[in-house]
Scaffold this motif. Sequence first.
Motif, PDB file in Angstrom:
ATOM      1  N   LEU A 100       0.831  -1.198   0.000  1.00  0.00           N
ATOM      2  CA  LEU A 100       0.000   0.000   0.000  1.00  0.00           C
ATOM      3  C   LEU A 100       0.871   1.256   0.000  1.00  0.00           C
ATOM      4  O   LEU A 100       0.596   2.215  -0.725  1.00  0.00           O
ATOM      5  N   ARG A 101       1.919   1.222   0.801  1.00  0.00           N
ATOM      6  CA  ARG A 101       2.818   2.378   0.835  1.00  0.00           C
ATOM      7  C   ARG A 101       3.418   2.640  -0.550  1.00  0.00           C
ATOM      8  O   ARG A 101       3.454   3.782  -1.018  1.00  0.00           O
ATOM      9  N   ALA A 102       3.872   1.590  -1.216  1.00  0.00           N
ATOM     10  CA  ALA A 102       4.448   1.753  -2.551  1.00  0.00           C
ATOM     11  C   ALA A 102       3.402   2.251  -3.547  1.00  0.00           C
ATOM     12  O   ALA A 102       3.705   3.085  -4.416  1.00  0.00           O
ATOM     13  N   ASP A 103       2.176   1.741  -3.446  1.00  0.00           N
ATOM     14  CA  ASP A 103       1.101   2.198  -4.329  1.00  0.00           C
ATOM     15  C   ASP A 103       0.873   3.706  -4.176  1.00  0.00           C
ATOM     16  O   ASP A 103       0.684   4.427  -5.162  1.00  0.00           O
ATOM     17  N   ILE A 104       0.870   4.190  -2.932  1.00  0.00           N
ATOM     18  CA  ILE A 104       0.620   5.611  -2.675  1.00  0.00           C
ATOM     19  C   ILE A 104       1.789   6.455  -3.175  1.00  0.00           C
ATOM     20  O   ILE A 104       1.586   7.505  -3.811  1.00  0.00           O
ATOM     21  N   VAL A 105       3.002   6.013  -2.904  1.00  0.00           N
ATOM     22  CA  VAL A 105       4.181   6.744  -3.384  1.00  0.00           C
ATOM     23  C   VAL A 105       4.145   6.853  -4.903  1.00  0.00           C
ATOM     24  O   VAL A 105       4.420   7.919  -5.476  1.00  0.00           O
ATOM     25  N   TYR A 106       3.834   5.750  -5.562  1.00  0.00           N
ATOM     26  CA  TYR A 106       3.769   5.706  -7.032  1.00  0.00           C
ATOM     27  C   TYR A 106       2.764   6.733  -7.561  1.00  0.00           C
ATOM     28  O   TYR A 106       3.052   7.479  -8.513  1.00  0.00           O
ATOM     29  N   GLN A 107       1.590   6.765  -6.952  1.00  0.00           N
ATOM     30  CA  GLN A 107       0.538   7.672  -7.426  1.00  0.00           C
ATOM     31  C   GLN A 107       0.899   9.137  -7.198  1.00  0.00           C
ATOM     32  O   GLN A 107       0.681   9.994  -8.072  1.00  0.00           O
ATOM     33  N   ILE A 108       1.438   9.436  -6.023  1.00  0.00           N
ATOM     34  CA  ILE A 108       1.851  10.821  -5.747  1.00  0.00           C
ATOM     35  C   ILE A 108       2.933  11.251  -6.735  1.00  0.00           C
ATOM     36  O   ILE A 108       2.907  12.364  -7.266  1.00  0.00           O
ATOM     37  N   GLY A 109       3.870  10.342  -6.991  1.00  0.00           N
ATOM     38  CA  GLY A 109       4.946  10.658  -7.919  1.00  0.00           C
ATOM     39  C   GLY A 109       4.442  10.952  -9.314  1.00  0.00           C
ATOM     40  O   GLY A 109       4.904  11.890  -9.978  1.00  0.00           O
ATOM     41  N   ALA A 110       3.479  10.155  -9.774  1.00  0.00           N
ATOM     42  CA  ALA A 110       2.932  10.352 -11.115  1.00  0.00           C
ATOM     43  C   ALA A 110       2.252  11.705 -11.239  1.00  0.00           C
ATOM     44  O   ALA A 110       2.481  12.451 -12.205  1.00  0.00           O
ATOM     45  N   LEU A 111       1.415  12.047 -10.253  1.00  0.00           N
ATOM     46  CA  LEU A 111       0.699  13.319 -10.360  1.00  0.00           C
ATOM     47  C   LEU A 111       1.638  14.501 -10.131  1.00  0.00           C
ATOM     48  O   LEU A 111       1.439  15.572 -10.720  1.00  0.00           O
ATOM     49  N   THR A 112       2.637  14.313  -9.296  1.00  0.00           N
ATOM     50  CA  THR A 112       3.628  15.376  -9.108  1.00  0.00           C
ATOM     51  C   THR A 112       4.279  15.746 -10.433  1.00  0.00           C
ATOM     52  O   THR A 112       4.433  16.928 -10.767  1.00  0.00           O
ATOM     53  N   ALA A 113       4.663  14.736 -11.209  1.00  0.00           N
ATOM     54  CA  ALA A 113       5.307  14.988 -12.502  1.00  0.00           C
ATOM     55  C   ALA A 113       4.347  15.668 -13.470  1.00  0.00           C
ATOM     56  O   ALA A 113       4.732  16.611 -14.187  1.00  0.00           O
ATOM     57  N   LEU A 114       3.096  15.230 -13.519  1.00  0.00           N
ATOM     58  CA  LEU A 114       2.121  15.838 -14.417  1.00  0.00           C
ATOM     59  C   LEU A 114       1.823  17.280 -14.019  1.00  0.00           C
ATOM     60  O   LEU A 114       1.656  18.154 -14.890  1.00  0.00           O
ATOM     61  N   ALA A 115       1.758  17.537 -12.718  1.00  0.00           N
ATOM     62  CA  ALA A 115       1.531  18.909 -12.257  1.00  0.00           C
ATOM     63  C   ALA A 115       2.716  19.805 -12.598  1.00  0.00           C
ATOM     64  O   ALA A 115       2.541  20.949 -13.046  1.00  0.00           O
ATOM     65  N   MET A 116       3.917  19.294 -12.408  1.00  0.00           N
ATOM     66  CA  MET A 116       5.110  20.075 -12.753  1.00  0.00           C
ATOM     67  C   MET A 116       5.141  20.402 -14.238  1.00  0.00           C
ATOM     68  O   MET A 116       5.488  21.521 -14.649  1.00  0.00           O
ATOM     69  N   ALA A 117       4.765  19.447 -15.073  1.00  0.00           N
ATOM     70  CA  ALA A 117       4.731  19.680 -16.514  1.00  0.00           C
ATOM     71  C   ALA A 117       3.697  20.739 -16.881  1.00  0.00           C
ATOM     72  O   ALA A 117       3.825  21.413 -17.914  1.00  0.00           O
ATOM     73  N   ALA A 118       2.684  20.897 -16.045  1.00  0.00           N
ATOM     74  CA  ALA A 118       1.651  21.905 -16.267  1.00  0.00           C
ATOM     75  C   ALA A 118       2.021  23.249 -15.658  1.00  0.00           C
ATOM     76  O   ALA A 118       1.250  24.211 -15.752  1.00  0.00           O
ATOM     77  N   GLY A 119       3.183  23.316 -15.017  1.00  0.00           N
ATOM     78  CA  GLY A 119       3.645  24.564 -14.422  1.00  0.00           C
ATOM     79  C   GLY A 119       3.173  24.810 -13.012  1.00  0.00           C
ATOM     80  O   GLY A 119       3.205  25.940 -12.524  1.00  0.00           O
TER      81      GLY A 119
END
Length: 250
Positions: free
Chosen positions: A80-99
Amino acid sequence: MVATIDLNADLGEGVGDDEAMLGVVTSANVACGFHAGSPILLARTCVQAHSRGVAIGAQVSYPDREGFGRRYMDIDTEDLRADIVYQIGALTALAMAAGTQIGYVKPHGALYNTIVSDEQQAAAVVAAVRSVDPRLAVMGLPQSLVLALARDAGLSTIAEAFADRGYRRDGTLVPRGEAGALLTDSAEIARRVVELVTTGTLTAVDGSRIDIDAKSICLHGDTPGAVGHAQATRAALLGAGINLAPVIRR
């Protein structure tokens, strides 16, 4: 003293009218792909939220696309911890790409309800958030175990209430499928939210009065009439002299 409240909605799920909801809310809980959403949809949602000045949070979930994240799963702590880290990481990258950047994490569906009282899963979520970025806040139900553990871990917390959901006398949500779980009248939803923000109390399904100290109000975007409910709620709050602003913006 004029009250201020945040309005949030679950977006990027491929259901409902996200564009209309982004014109109402001040914070967007953007799906991370585990219960709904695709990379391109999530990327577009981040861009649209940023262009509207709407704060972004990561809406993490059990890996349950078939059940839309609304089925309980008995998951090992490290998984579960890895699942949450993975999801936060994915959205963090998409948000950064959006500025922009994400400012908080909000668990979705069955995971959200489970970590109100399940120490193992609540601790896994908190550990995951803290390991990615201890500046991130955790959004959850007032008096929930996950918020208590998050505070103990030094994380900021955001207690939220639900505009269109019924409550039990203990402050938990009436399970979907039971009588009183969902509210459907826009005027009544708006009235209840104004009452909640101005008095800190609501009427539970059994008629008892309960205290709810919330900094954010969730407006579901996937229920029938969701946009109308959201617009009525926003108008009622502004009409009552209540300011609307995100709790956290980064």
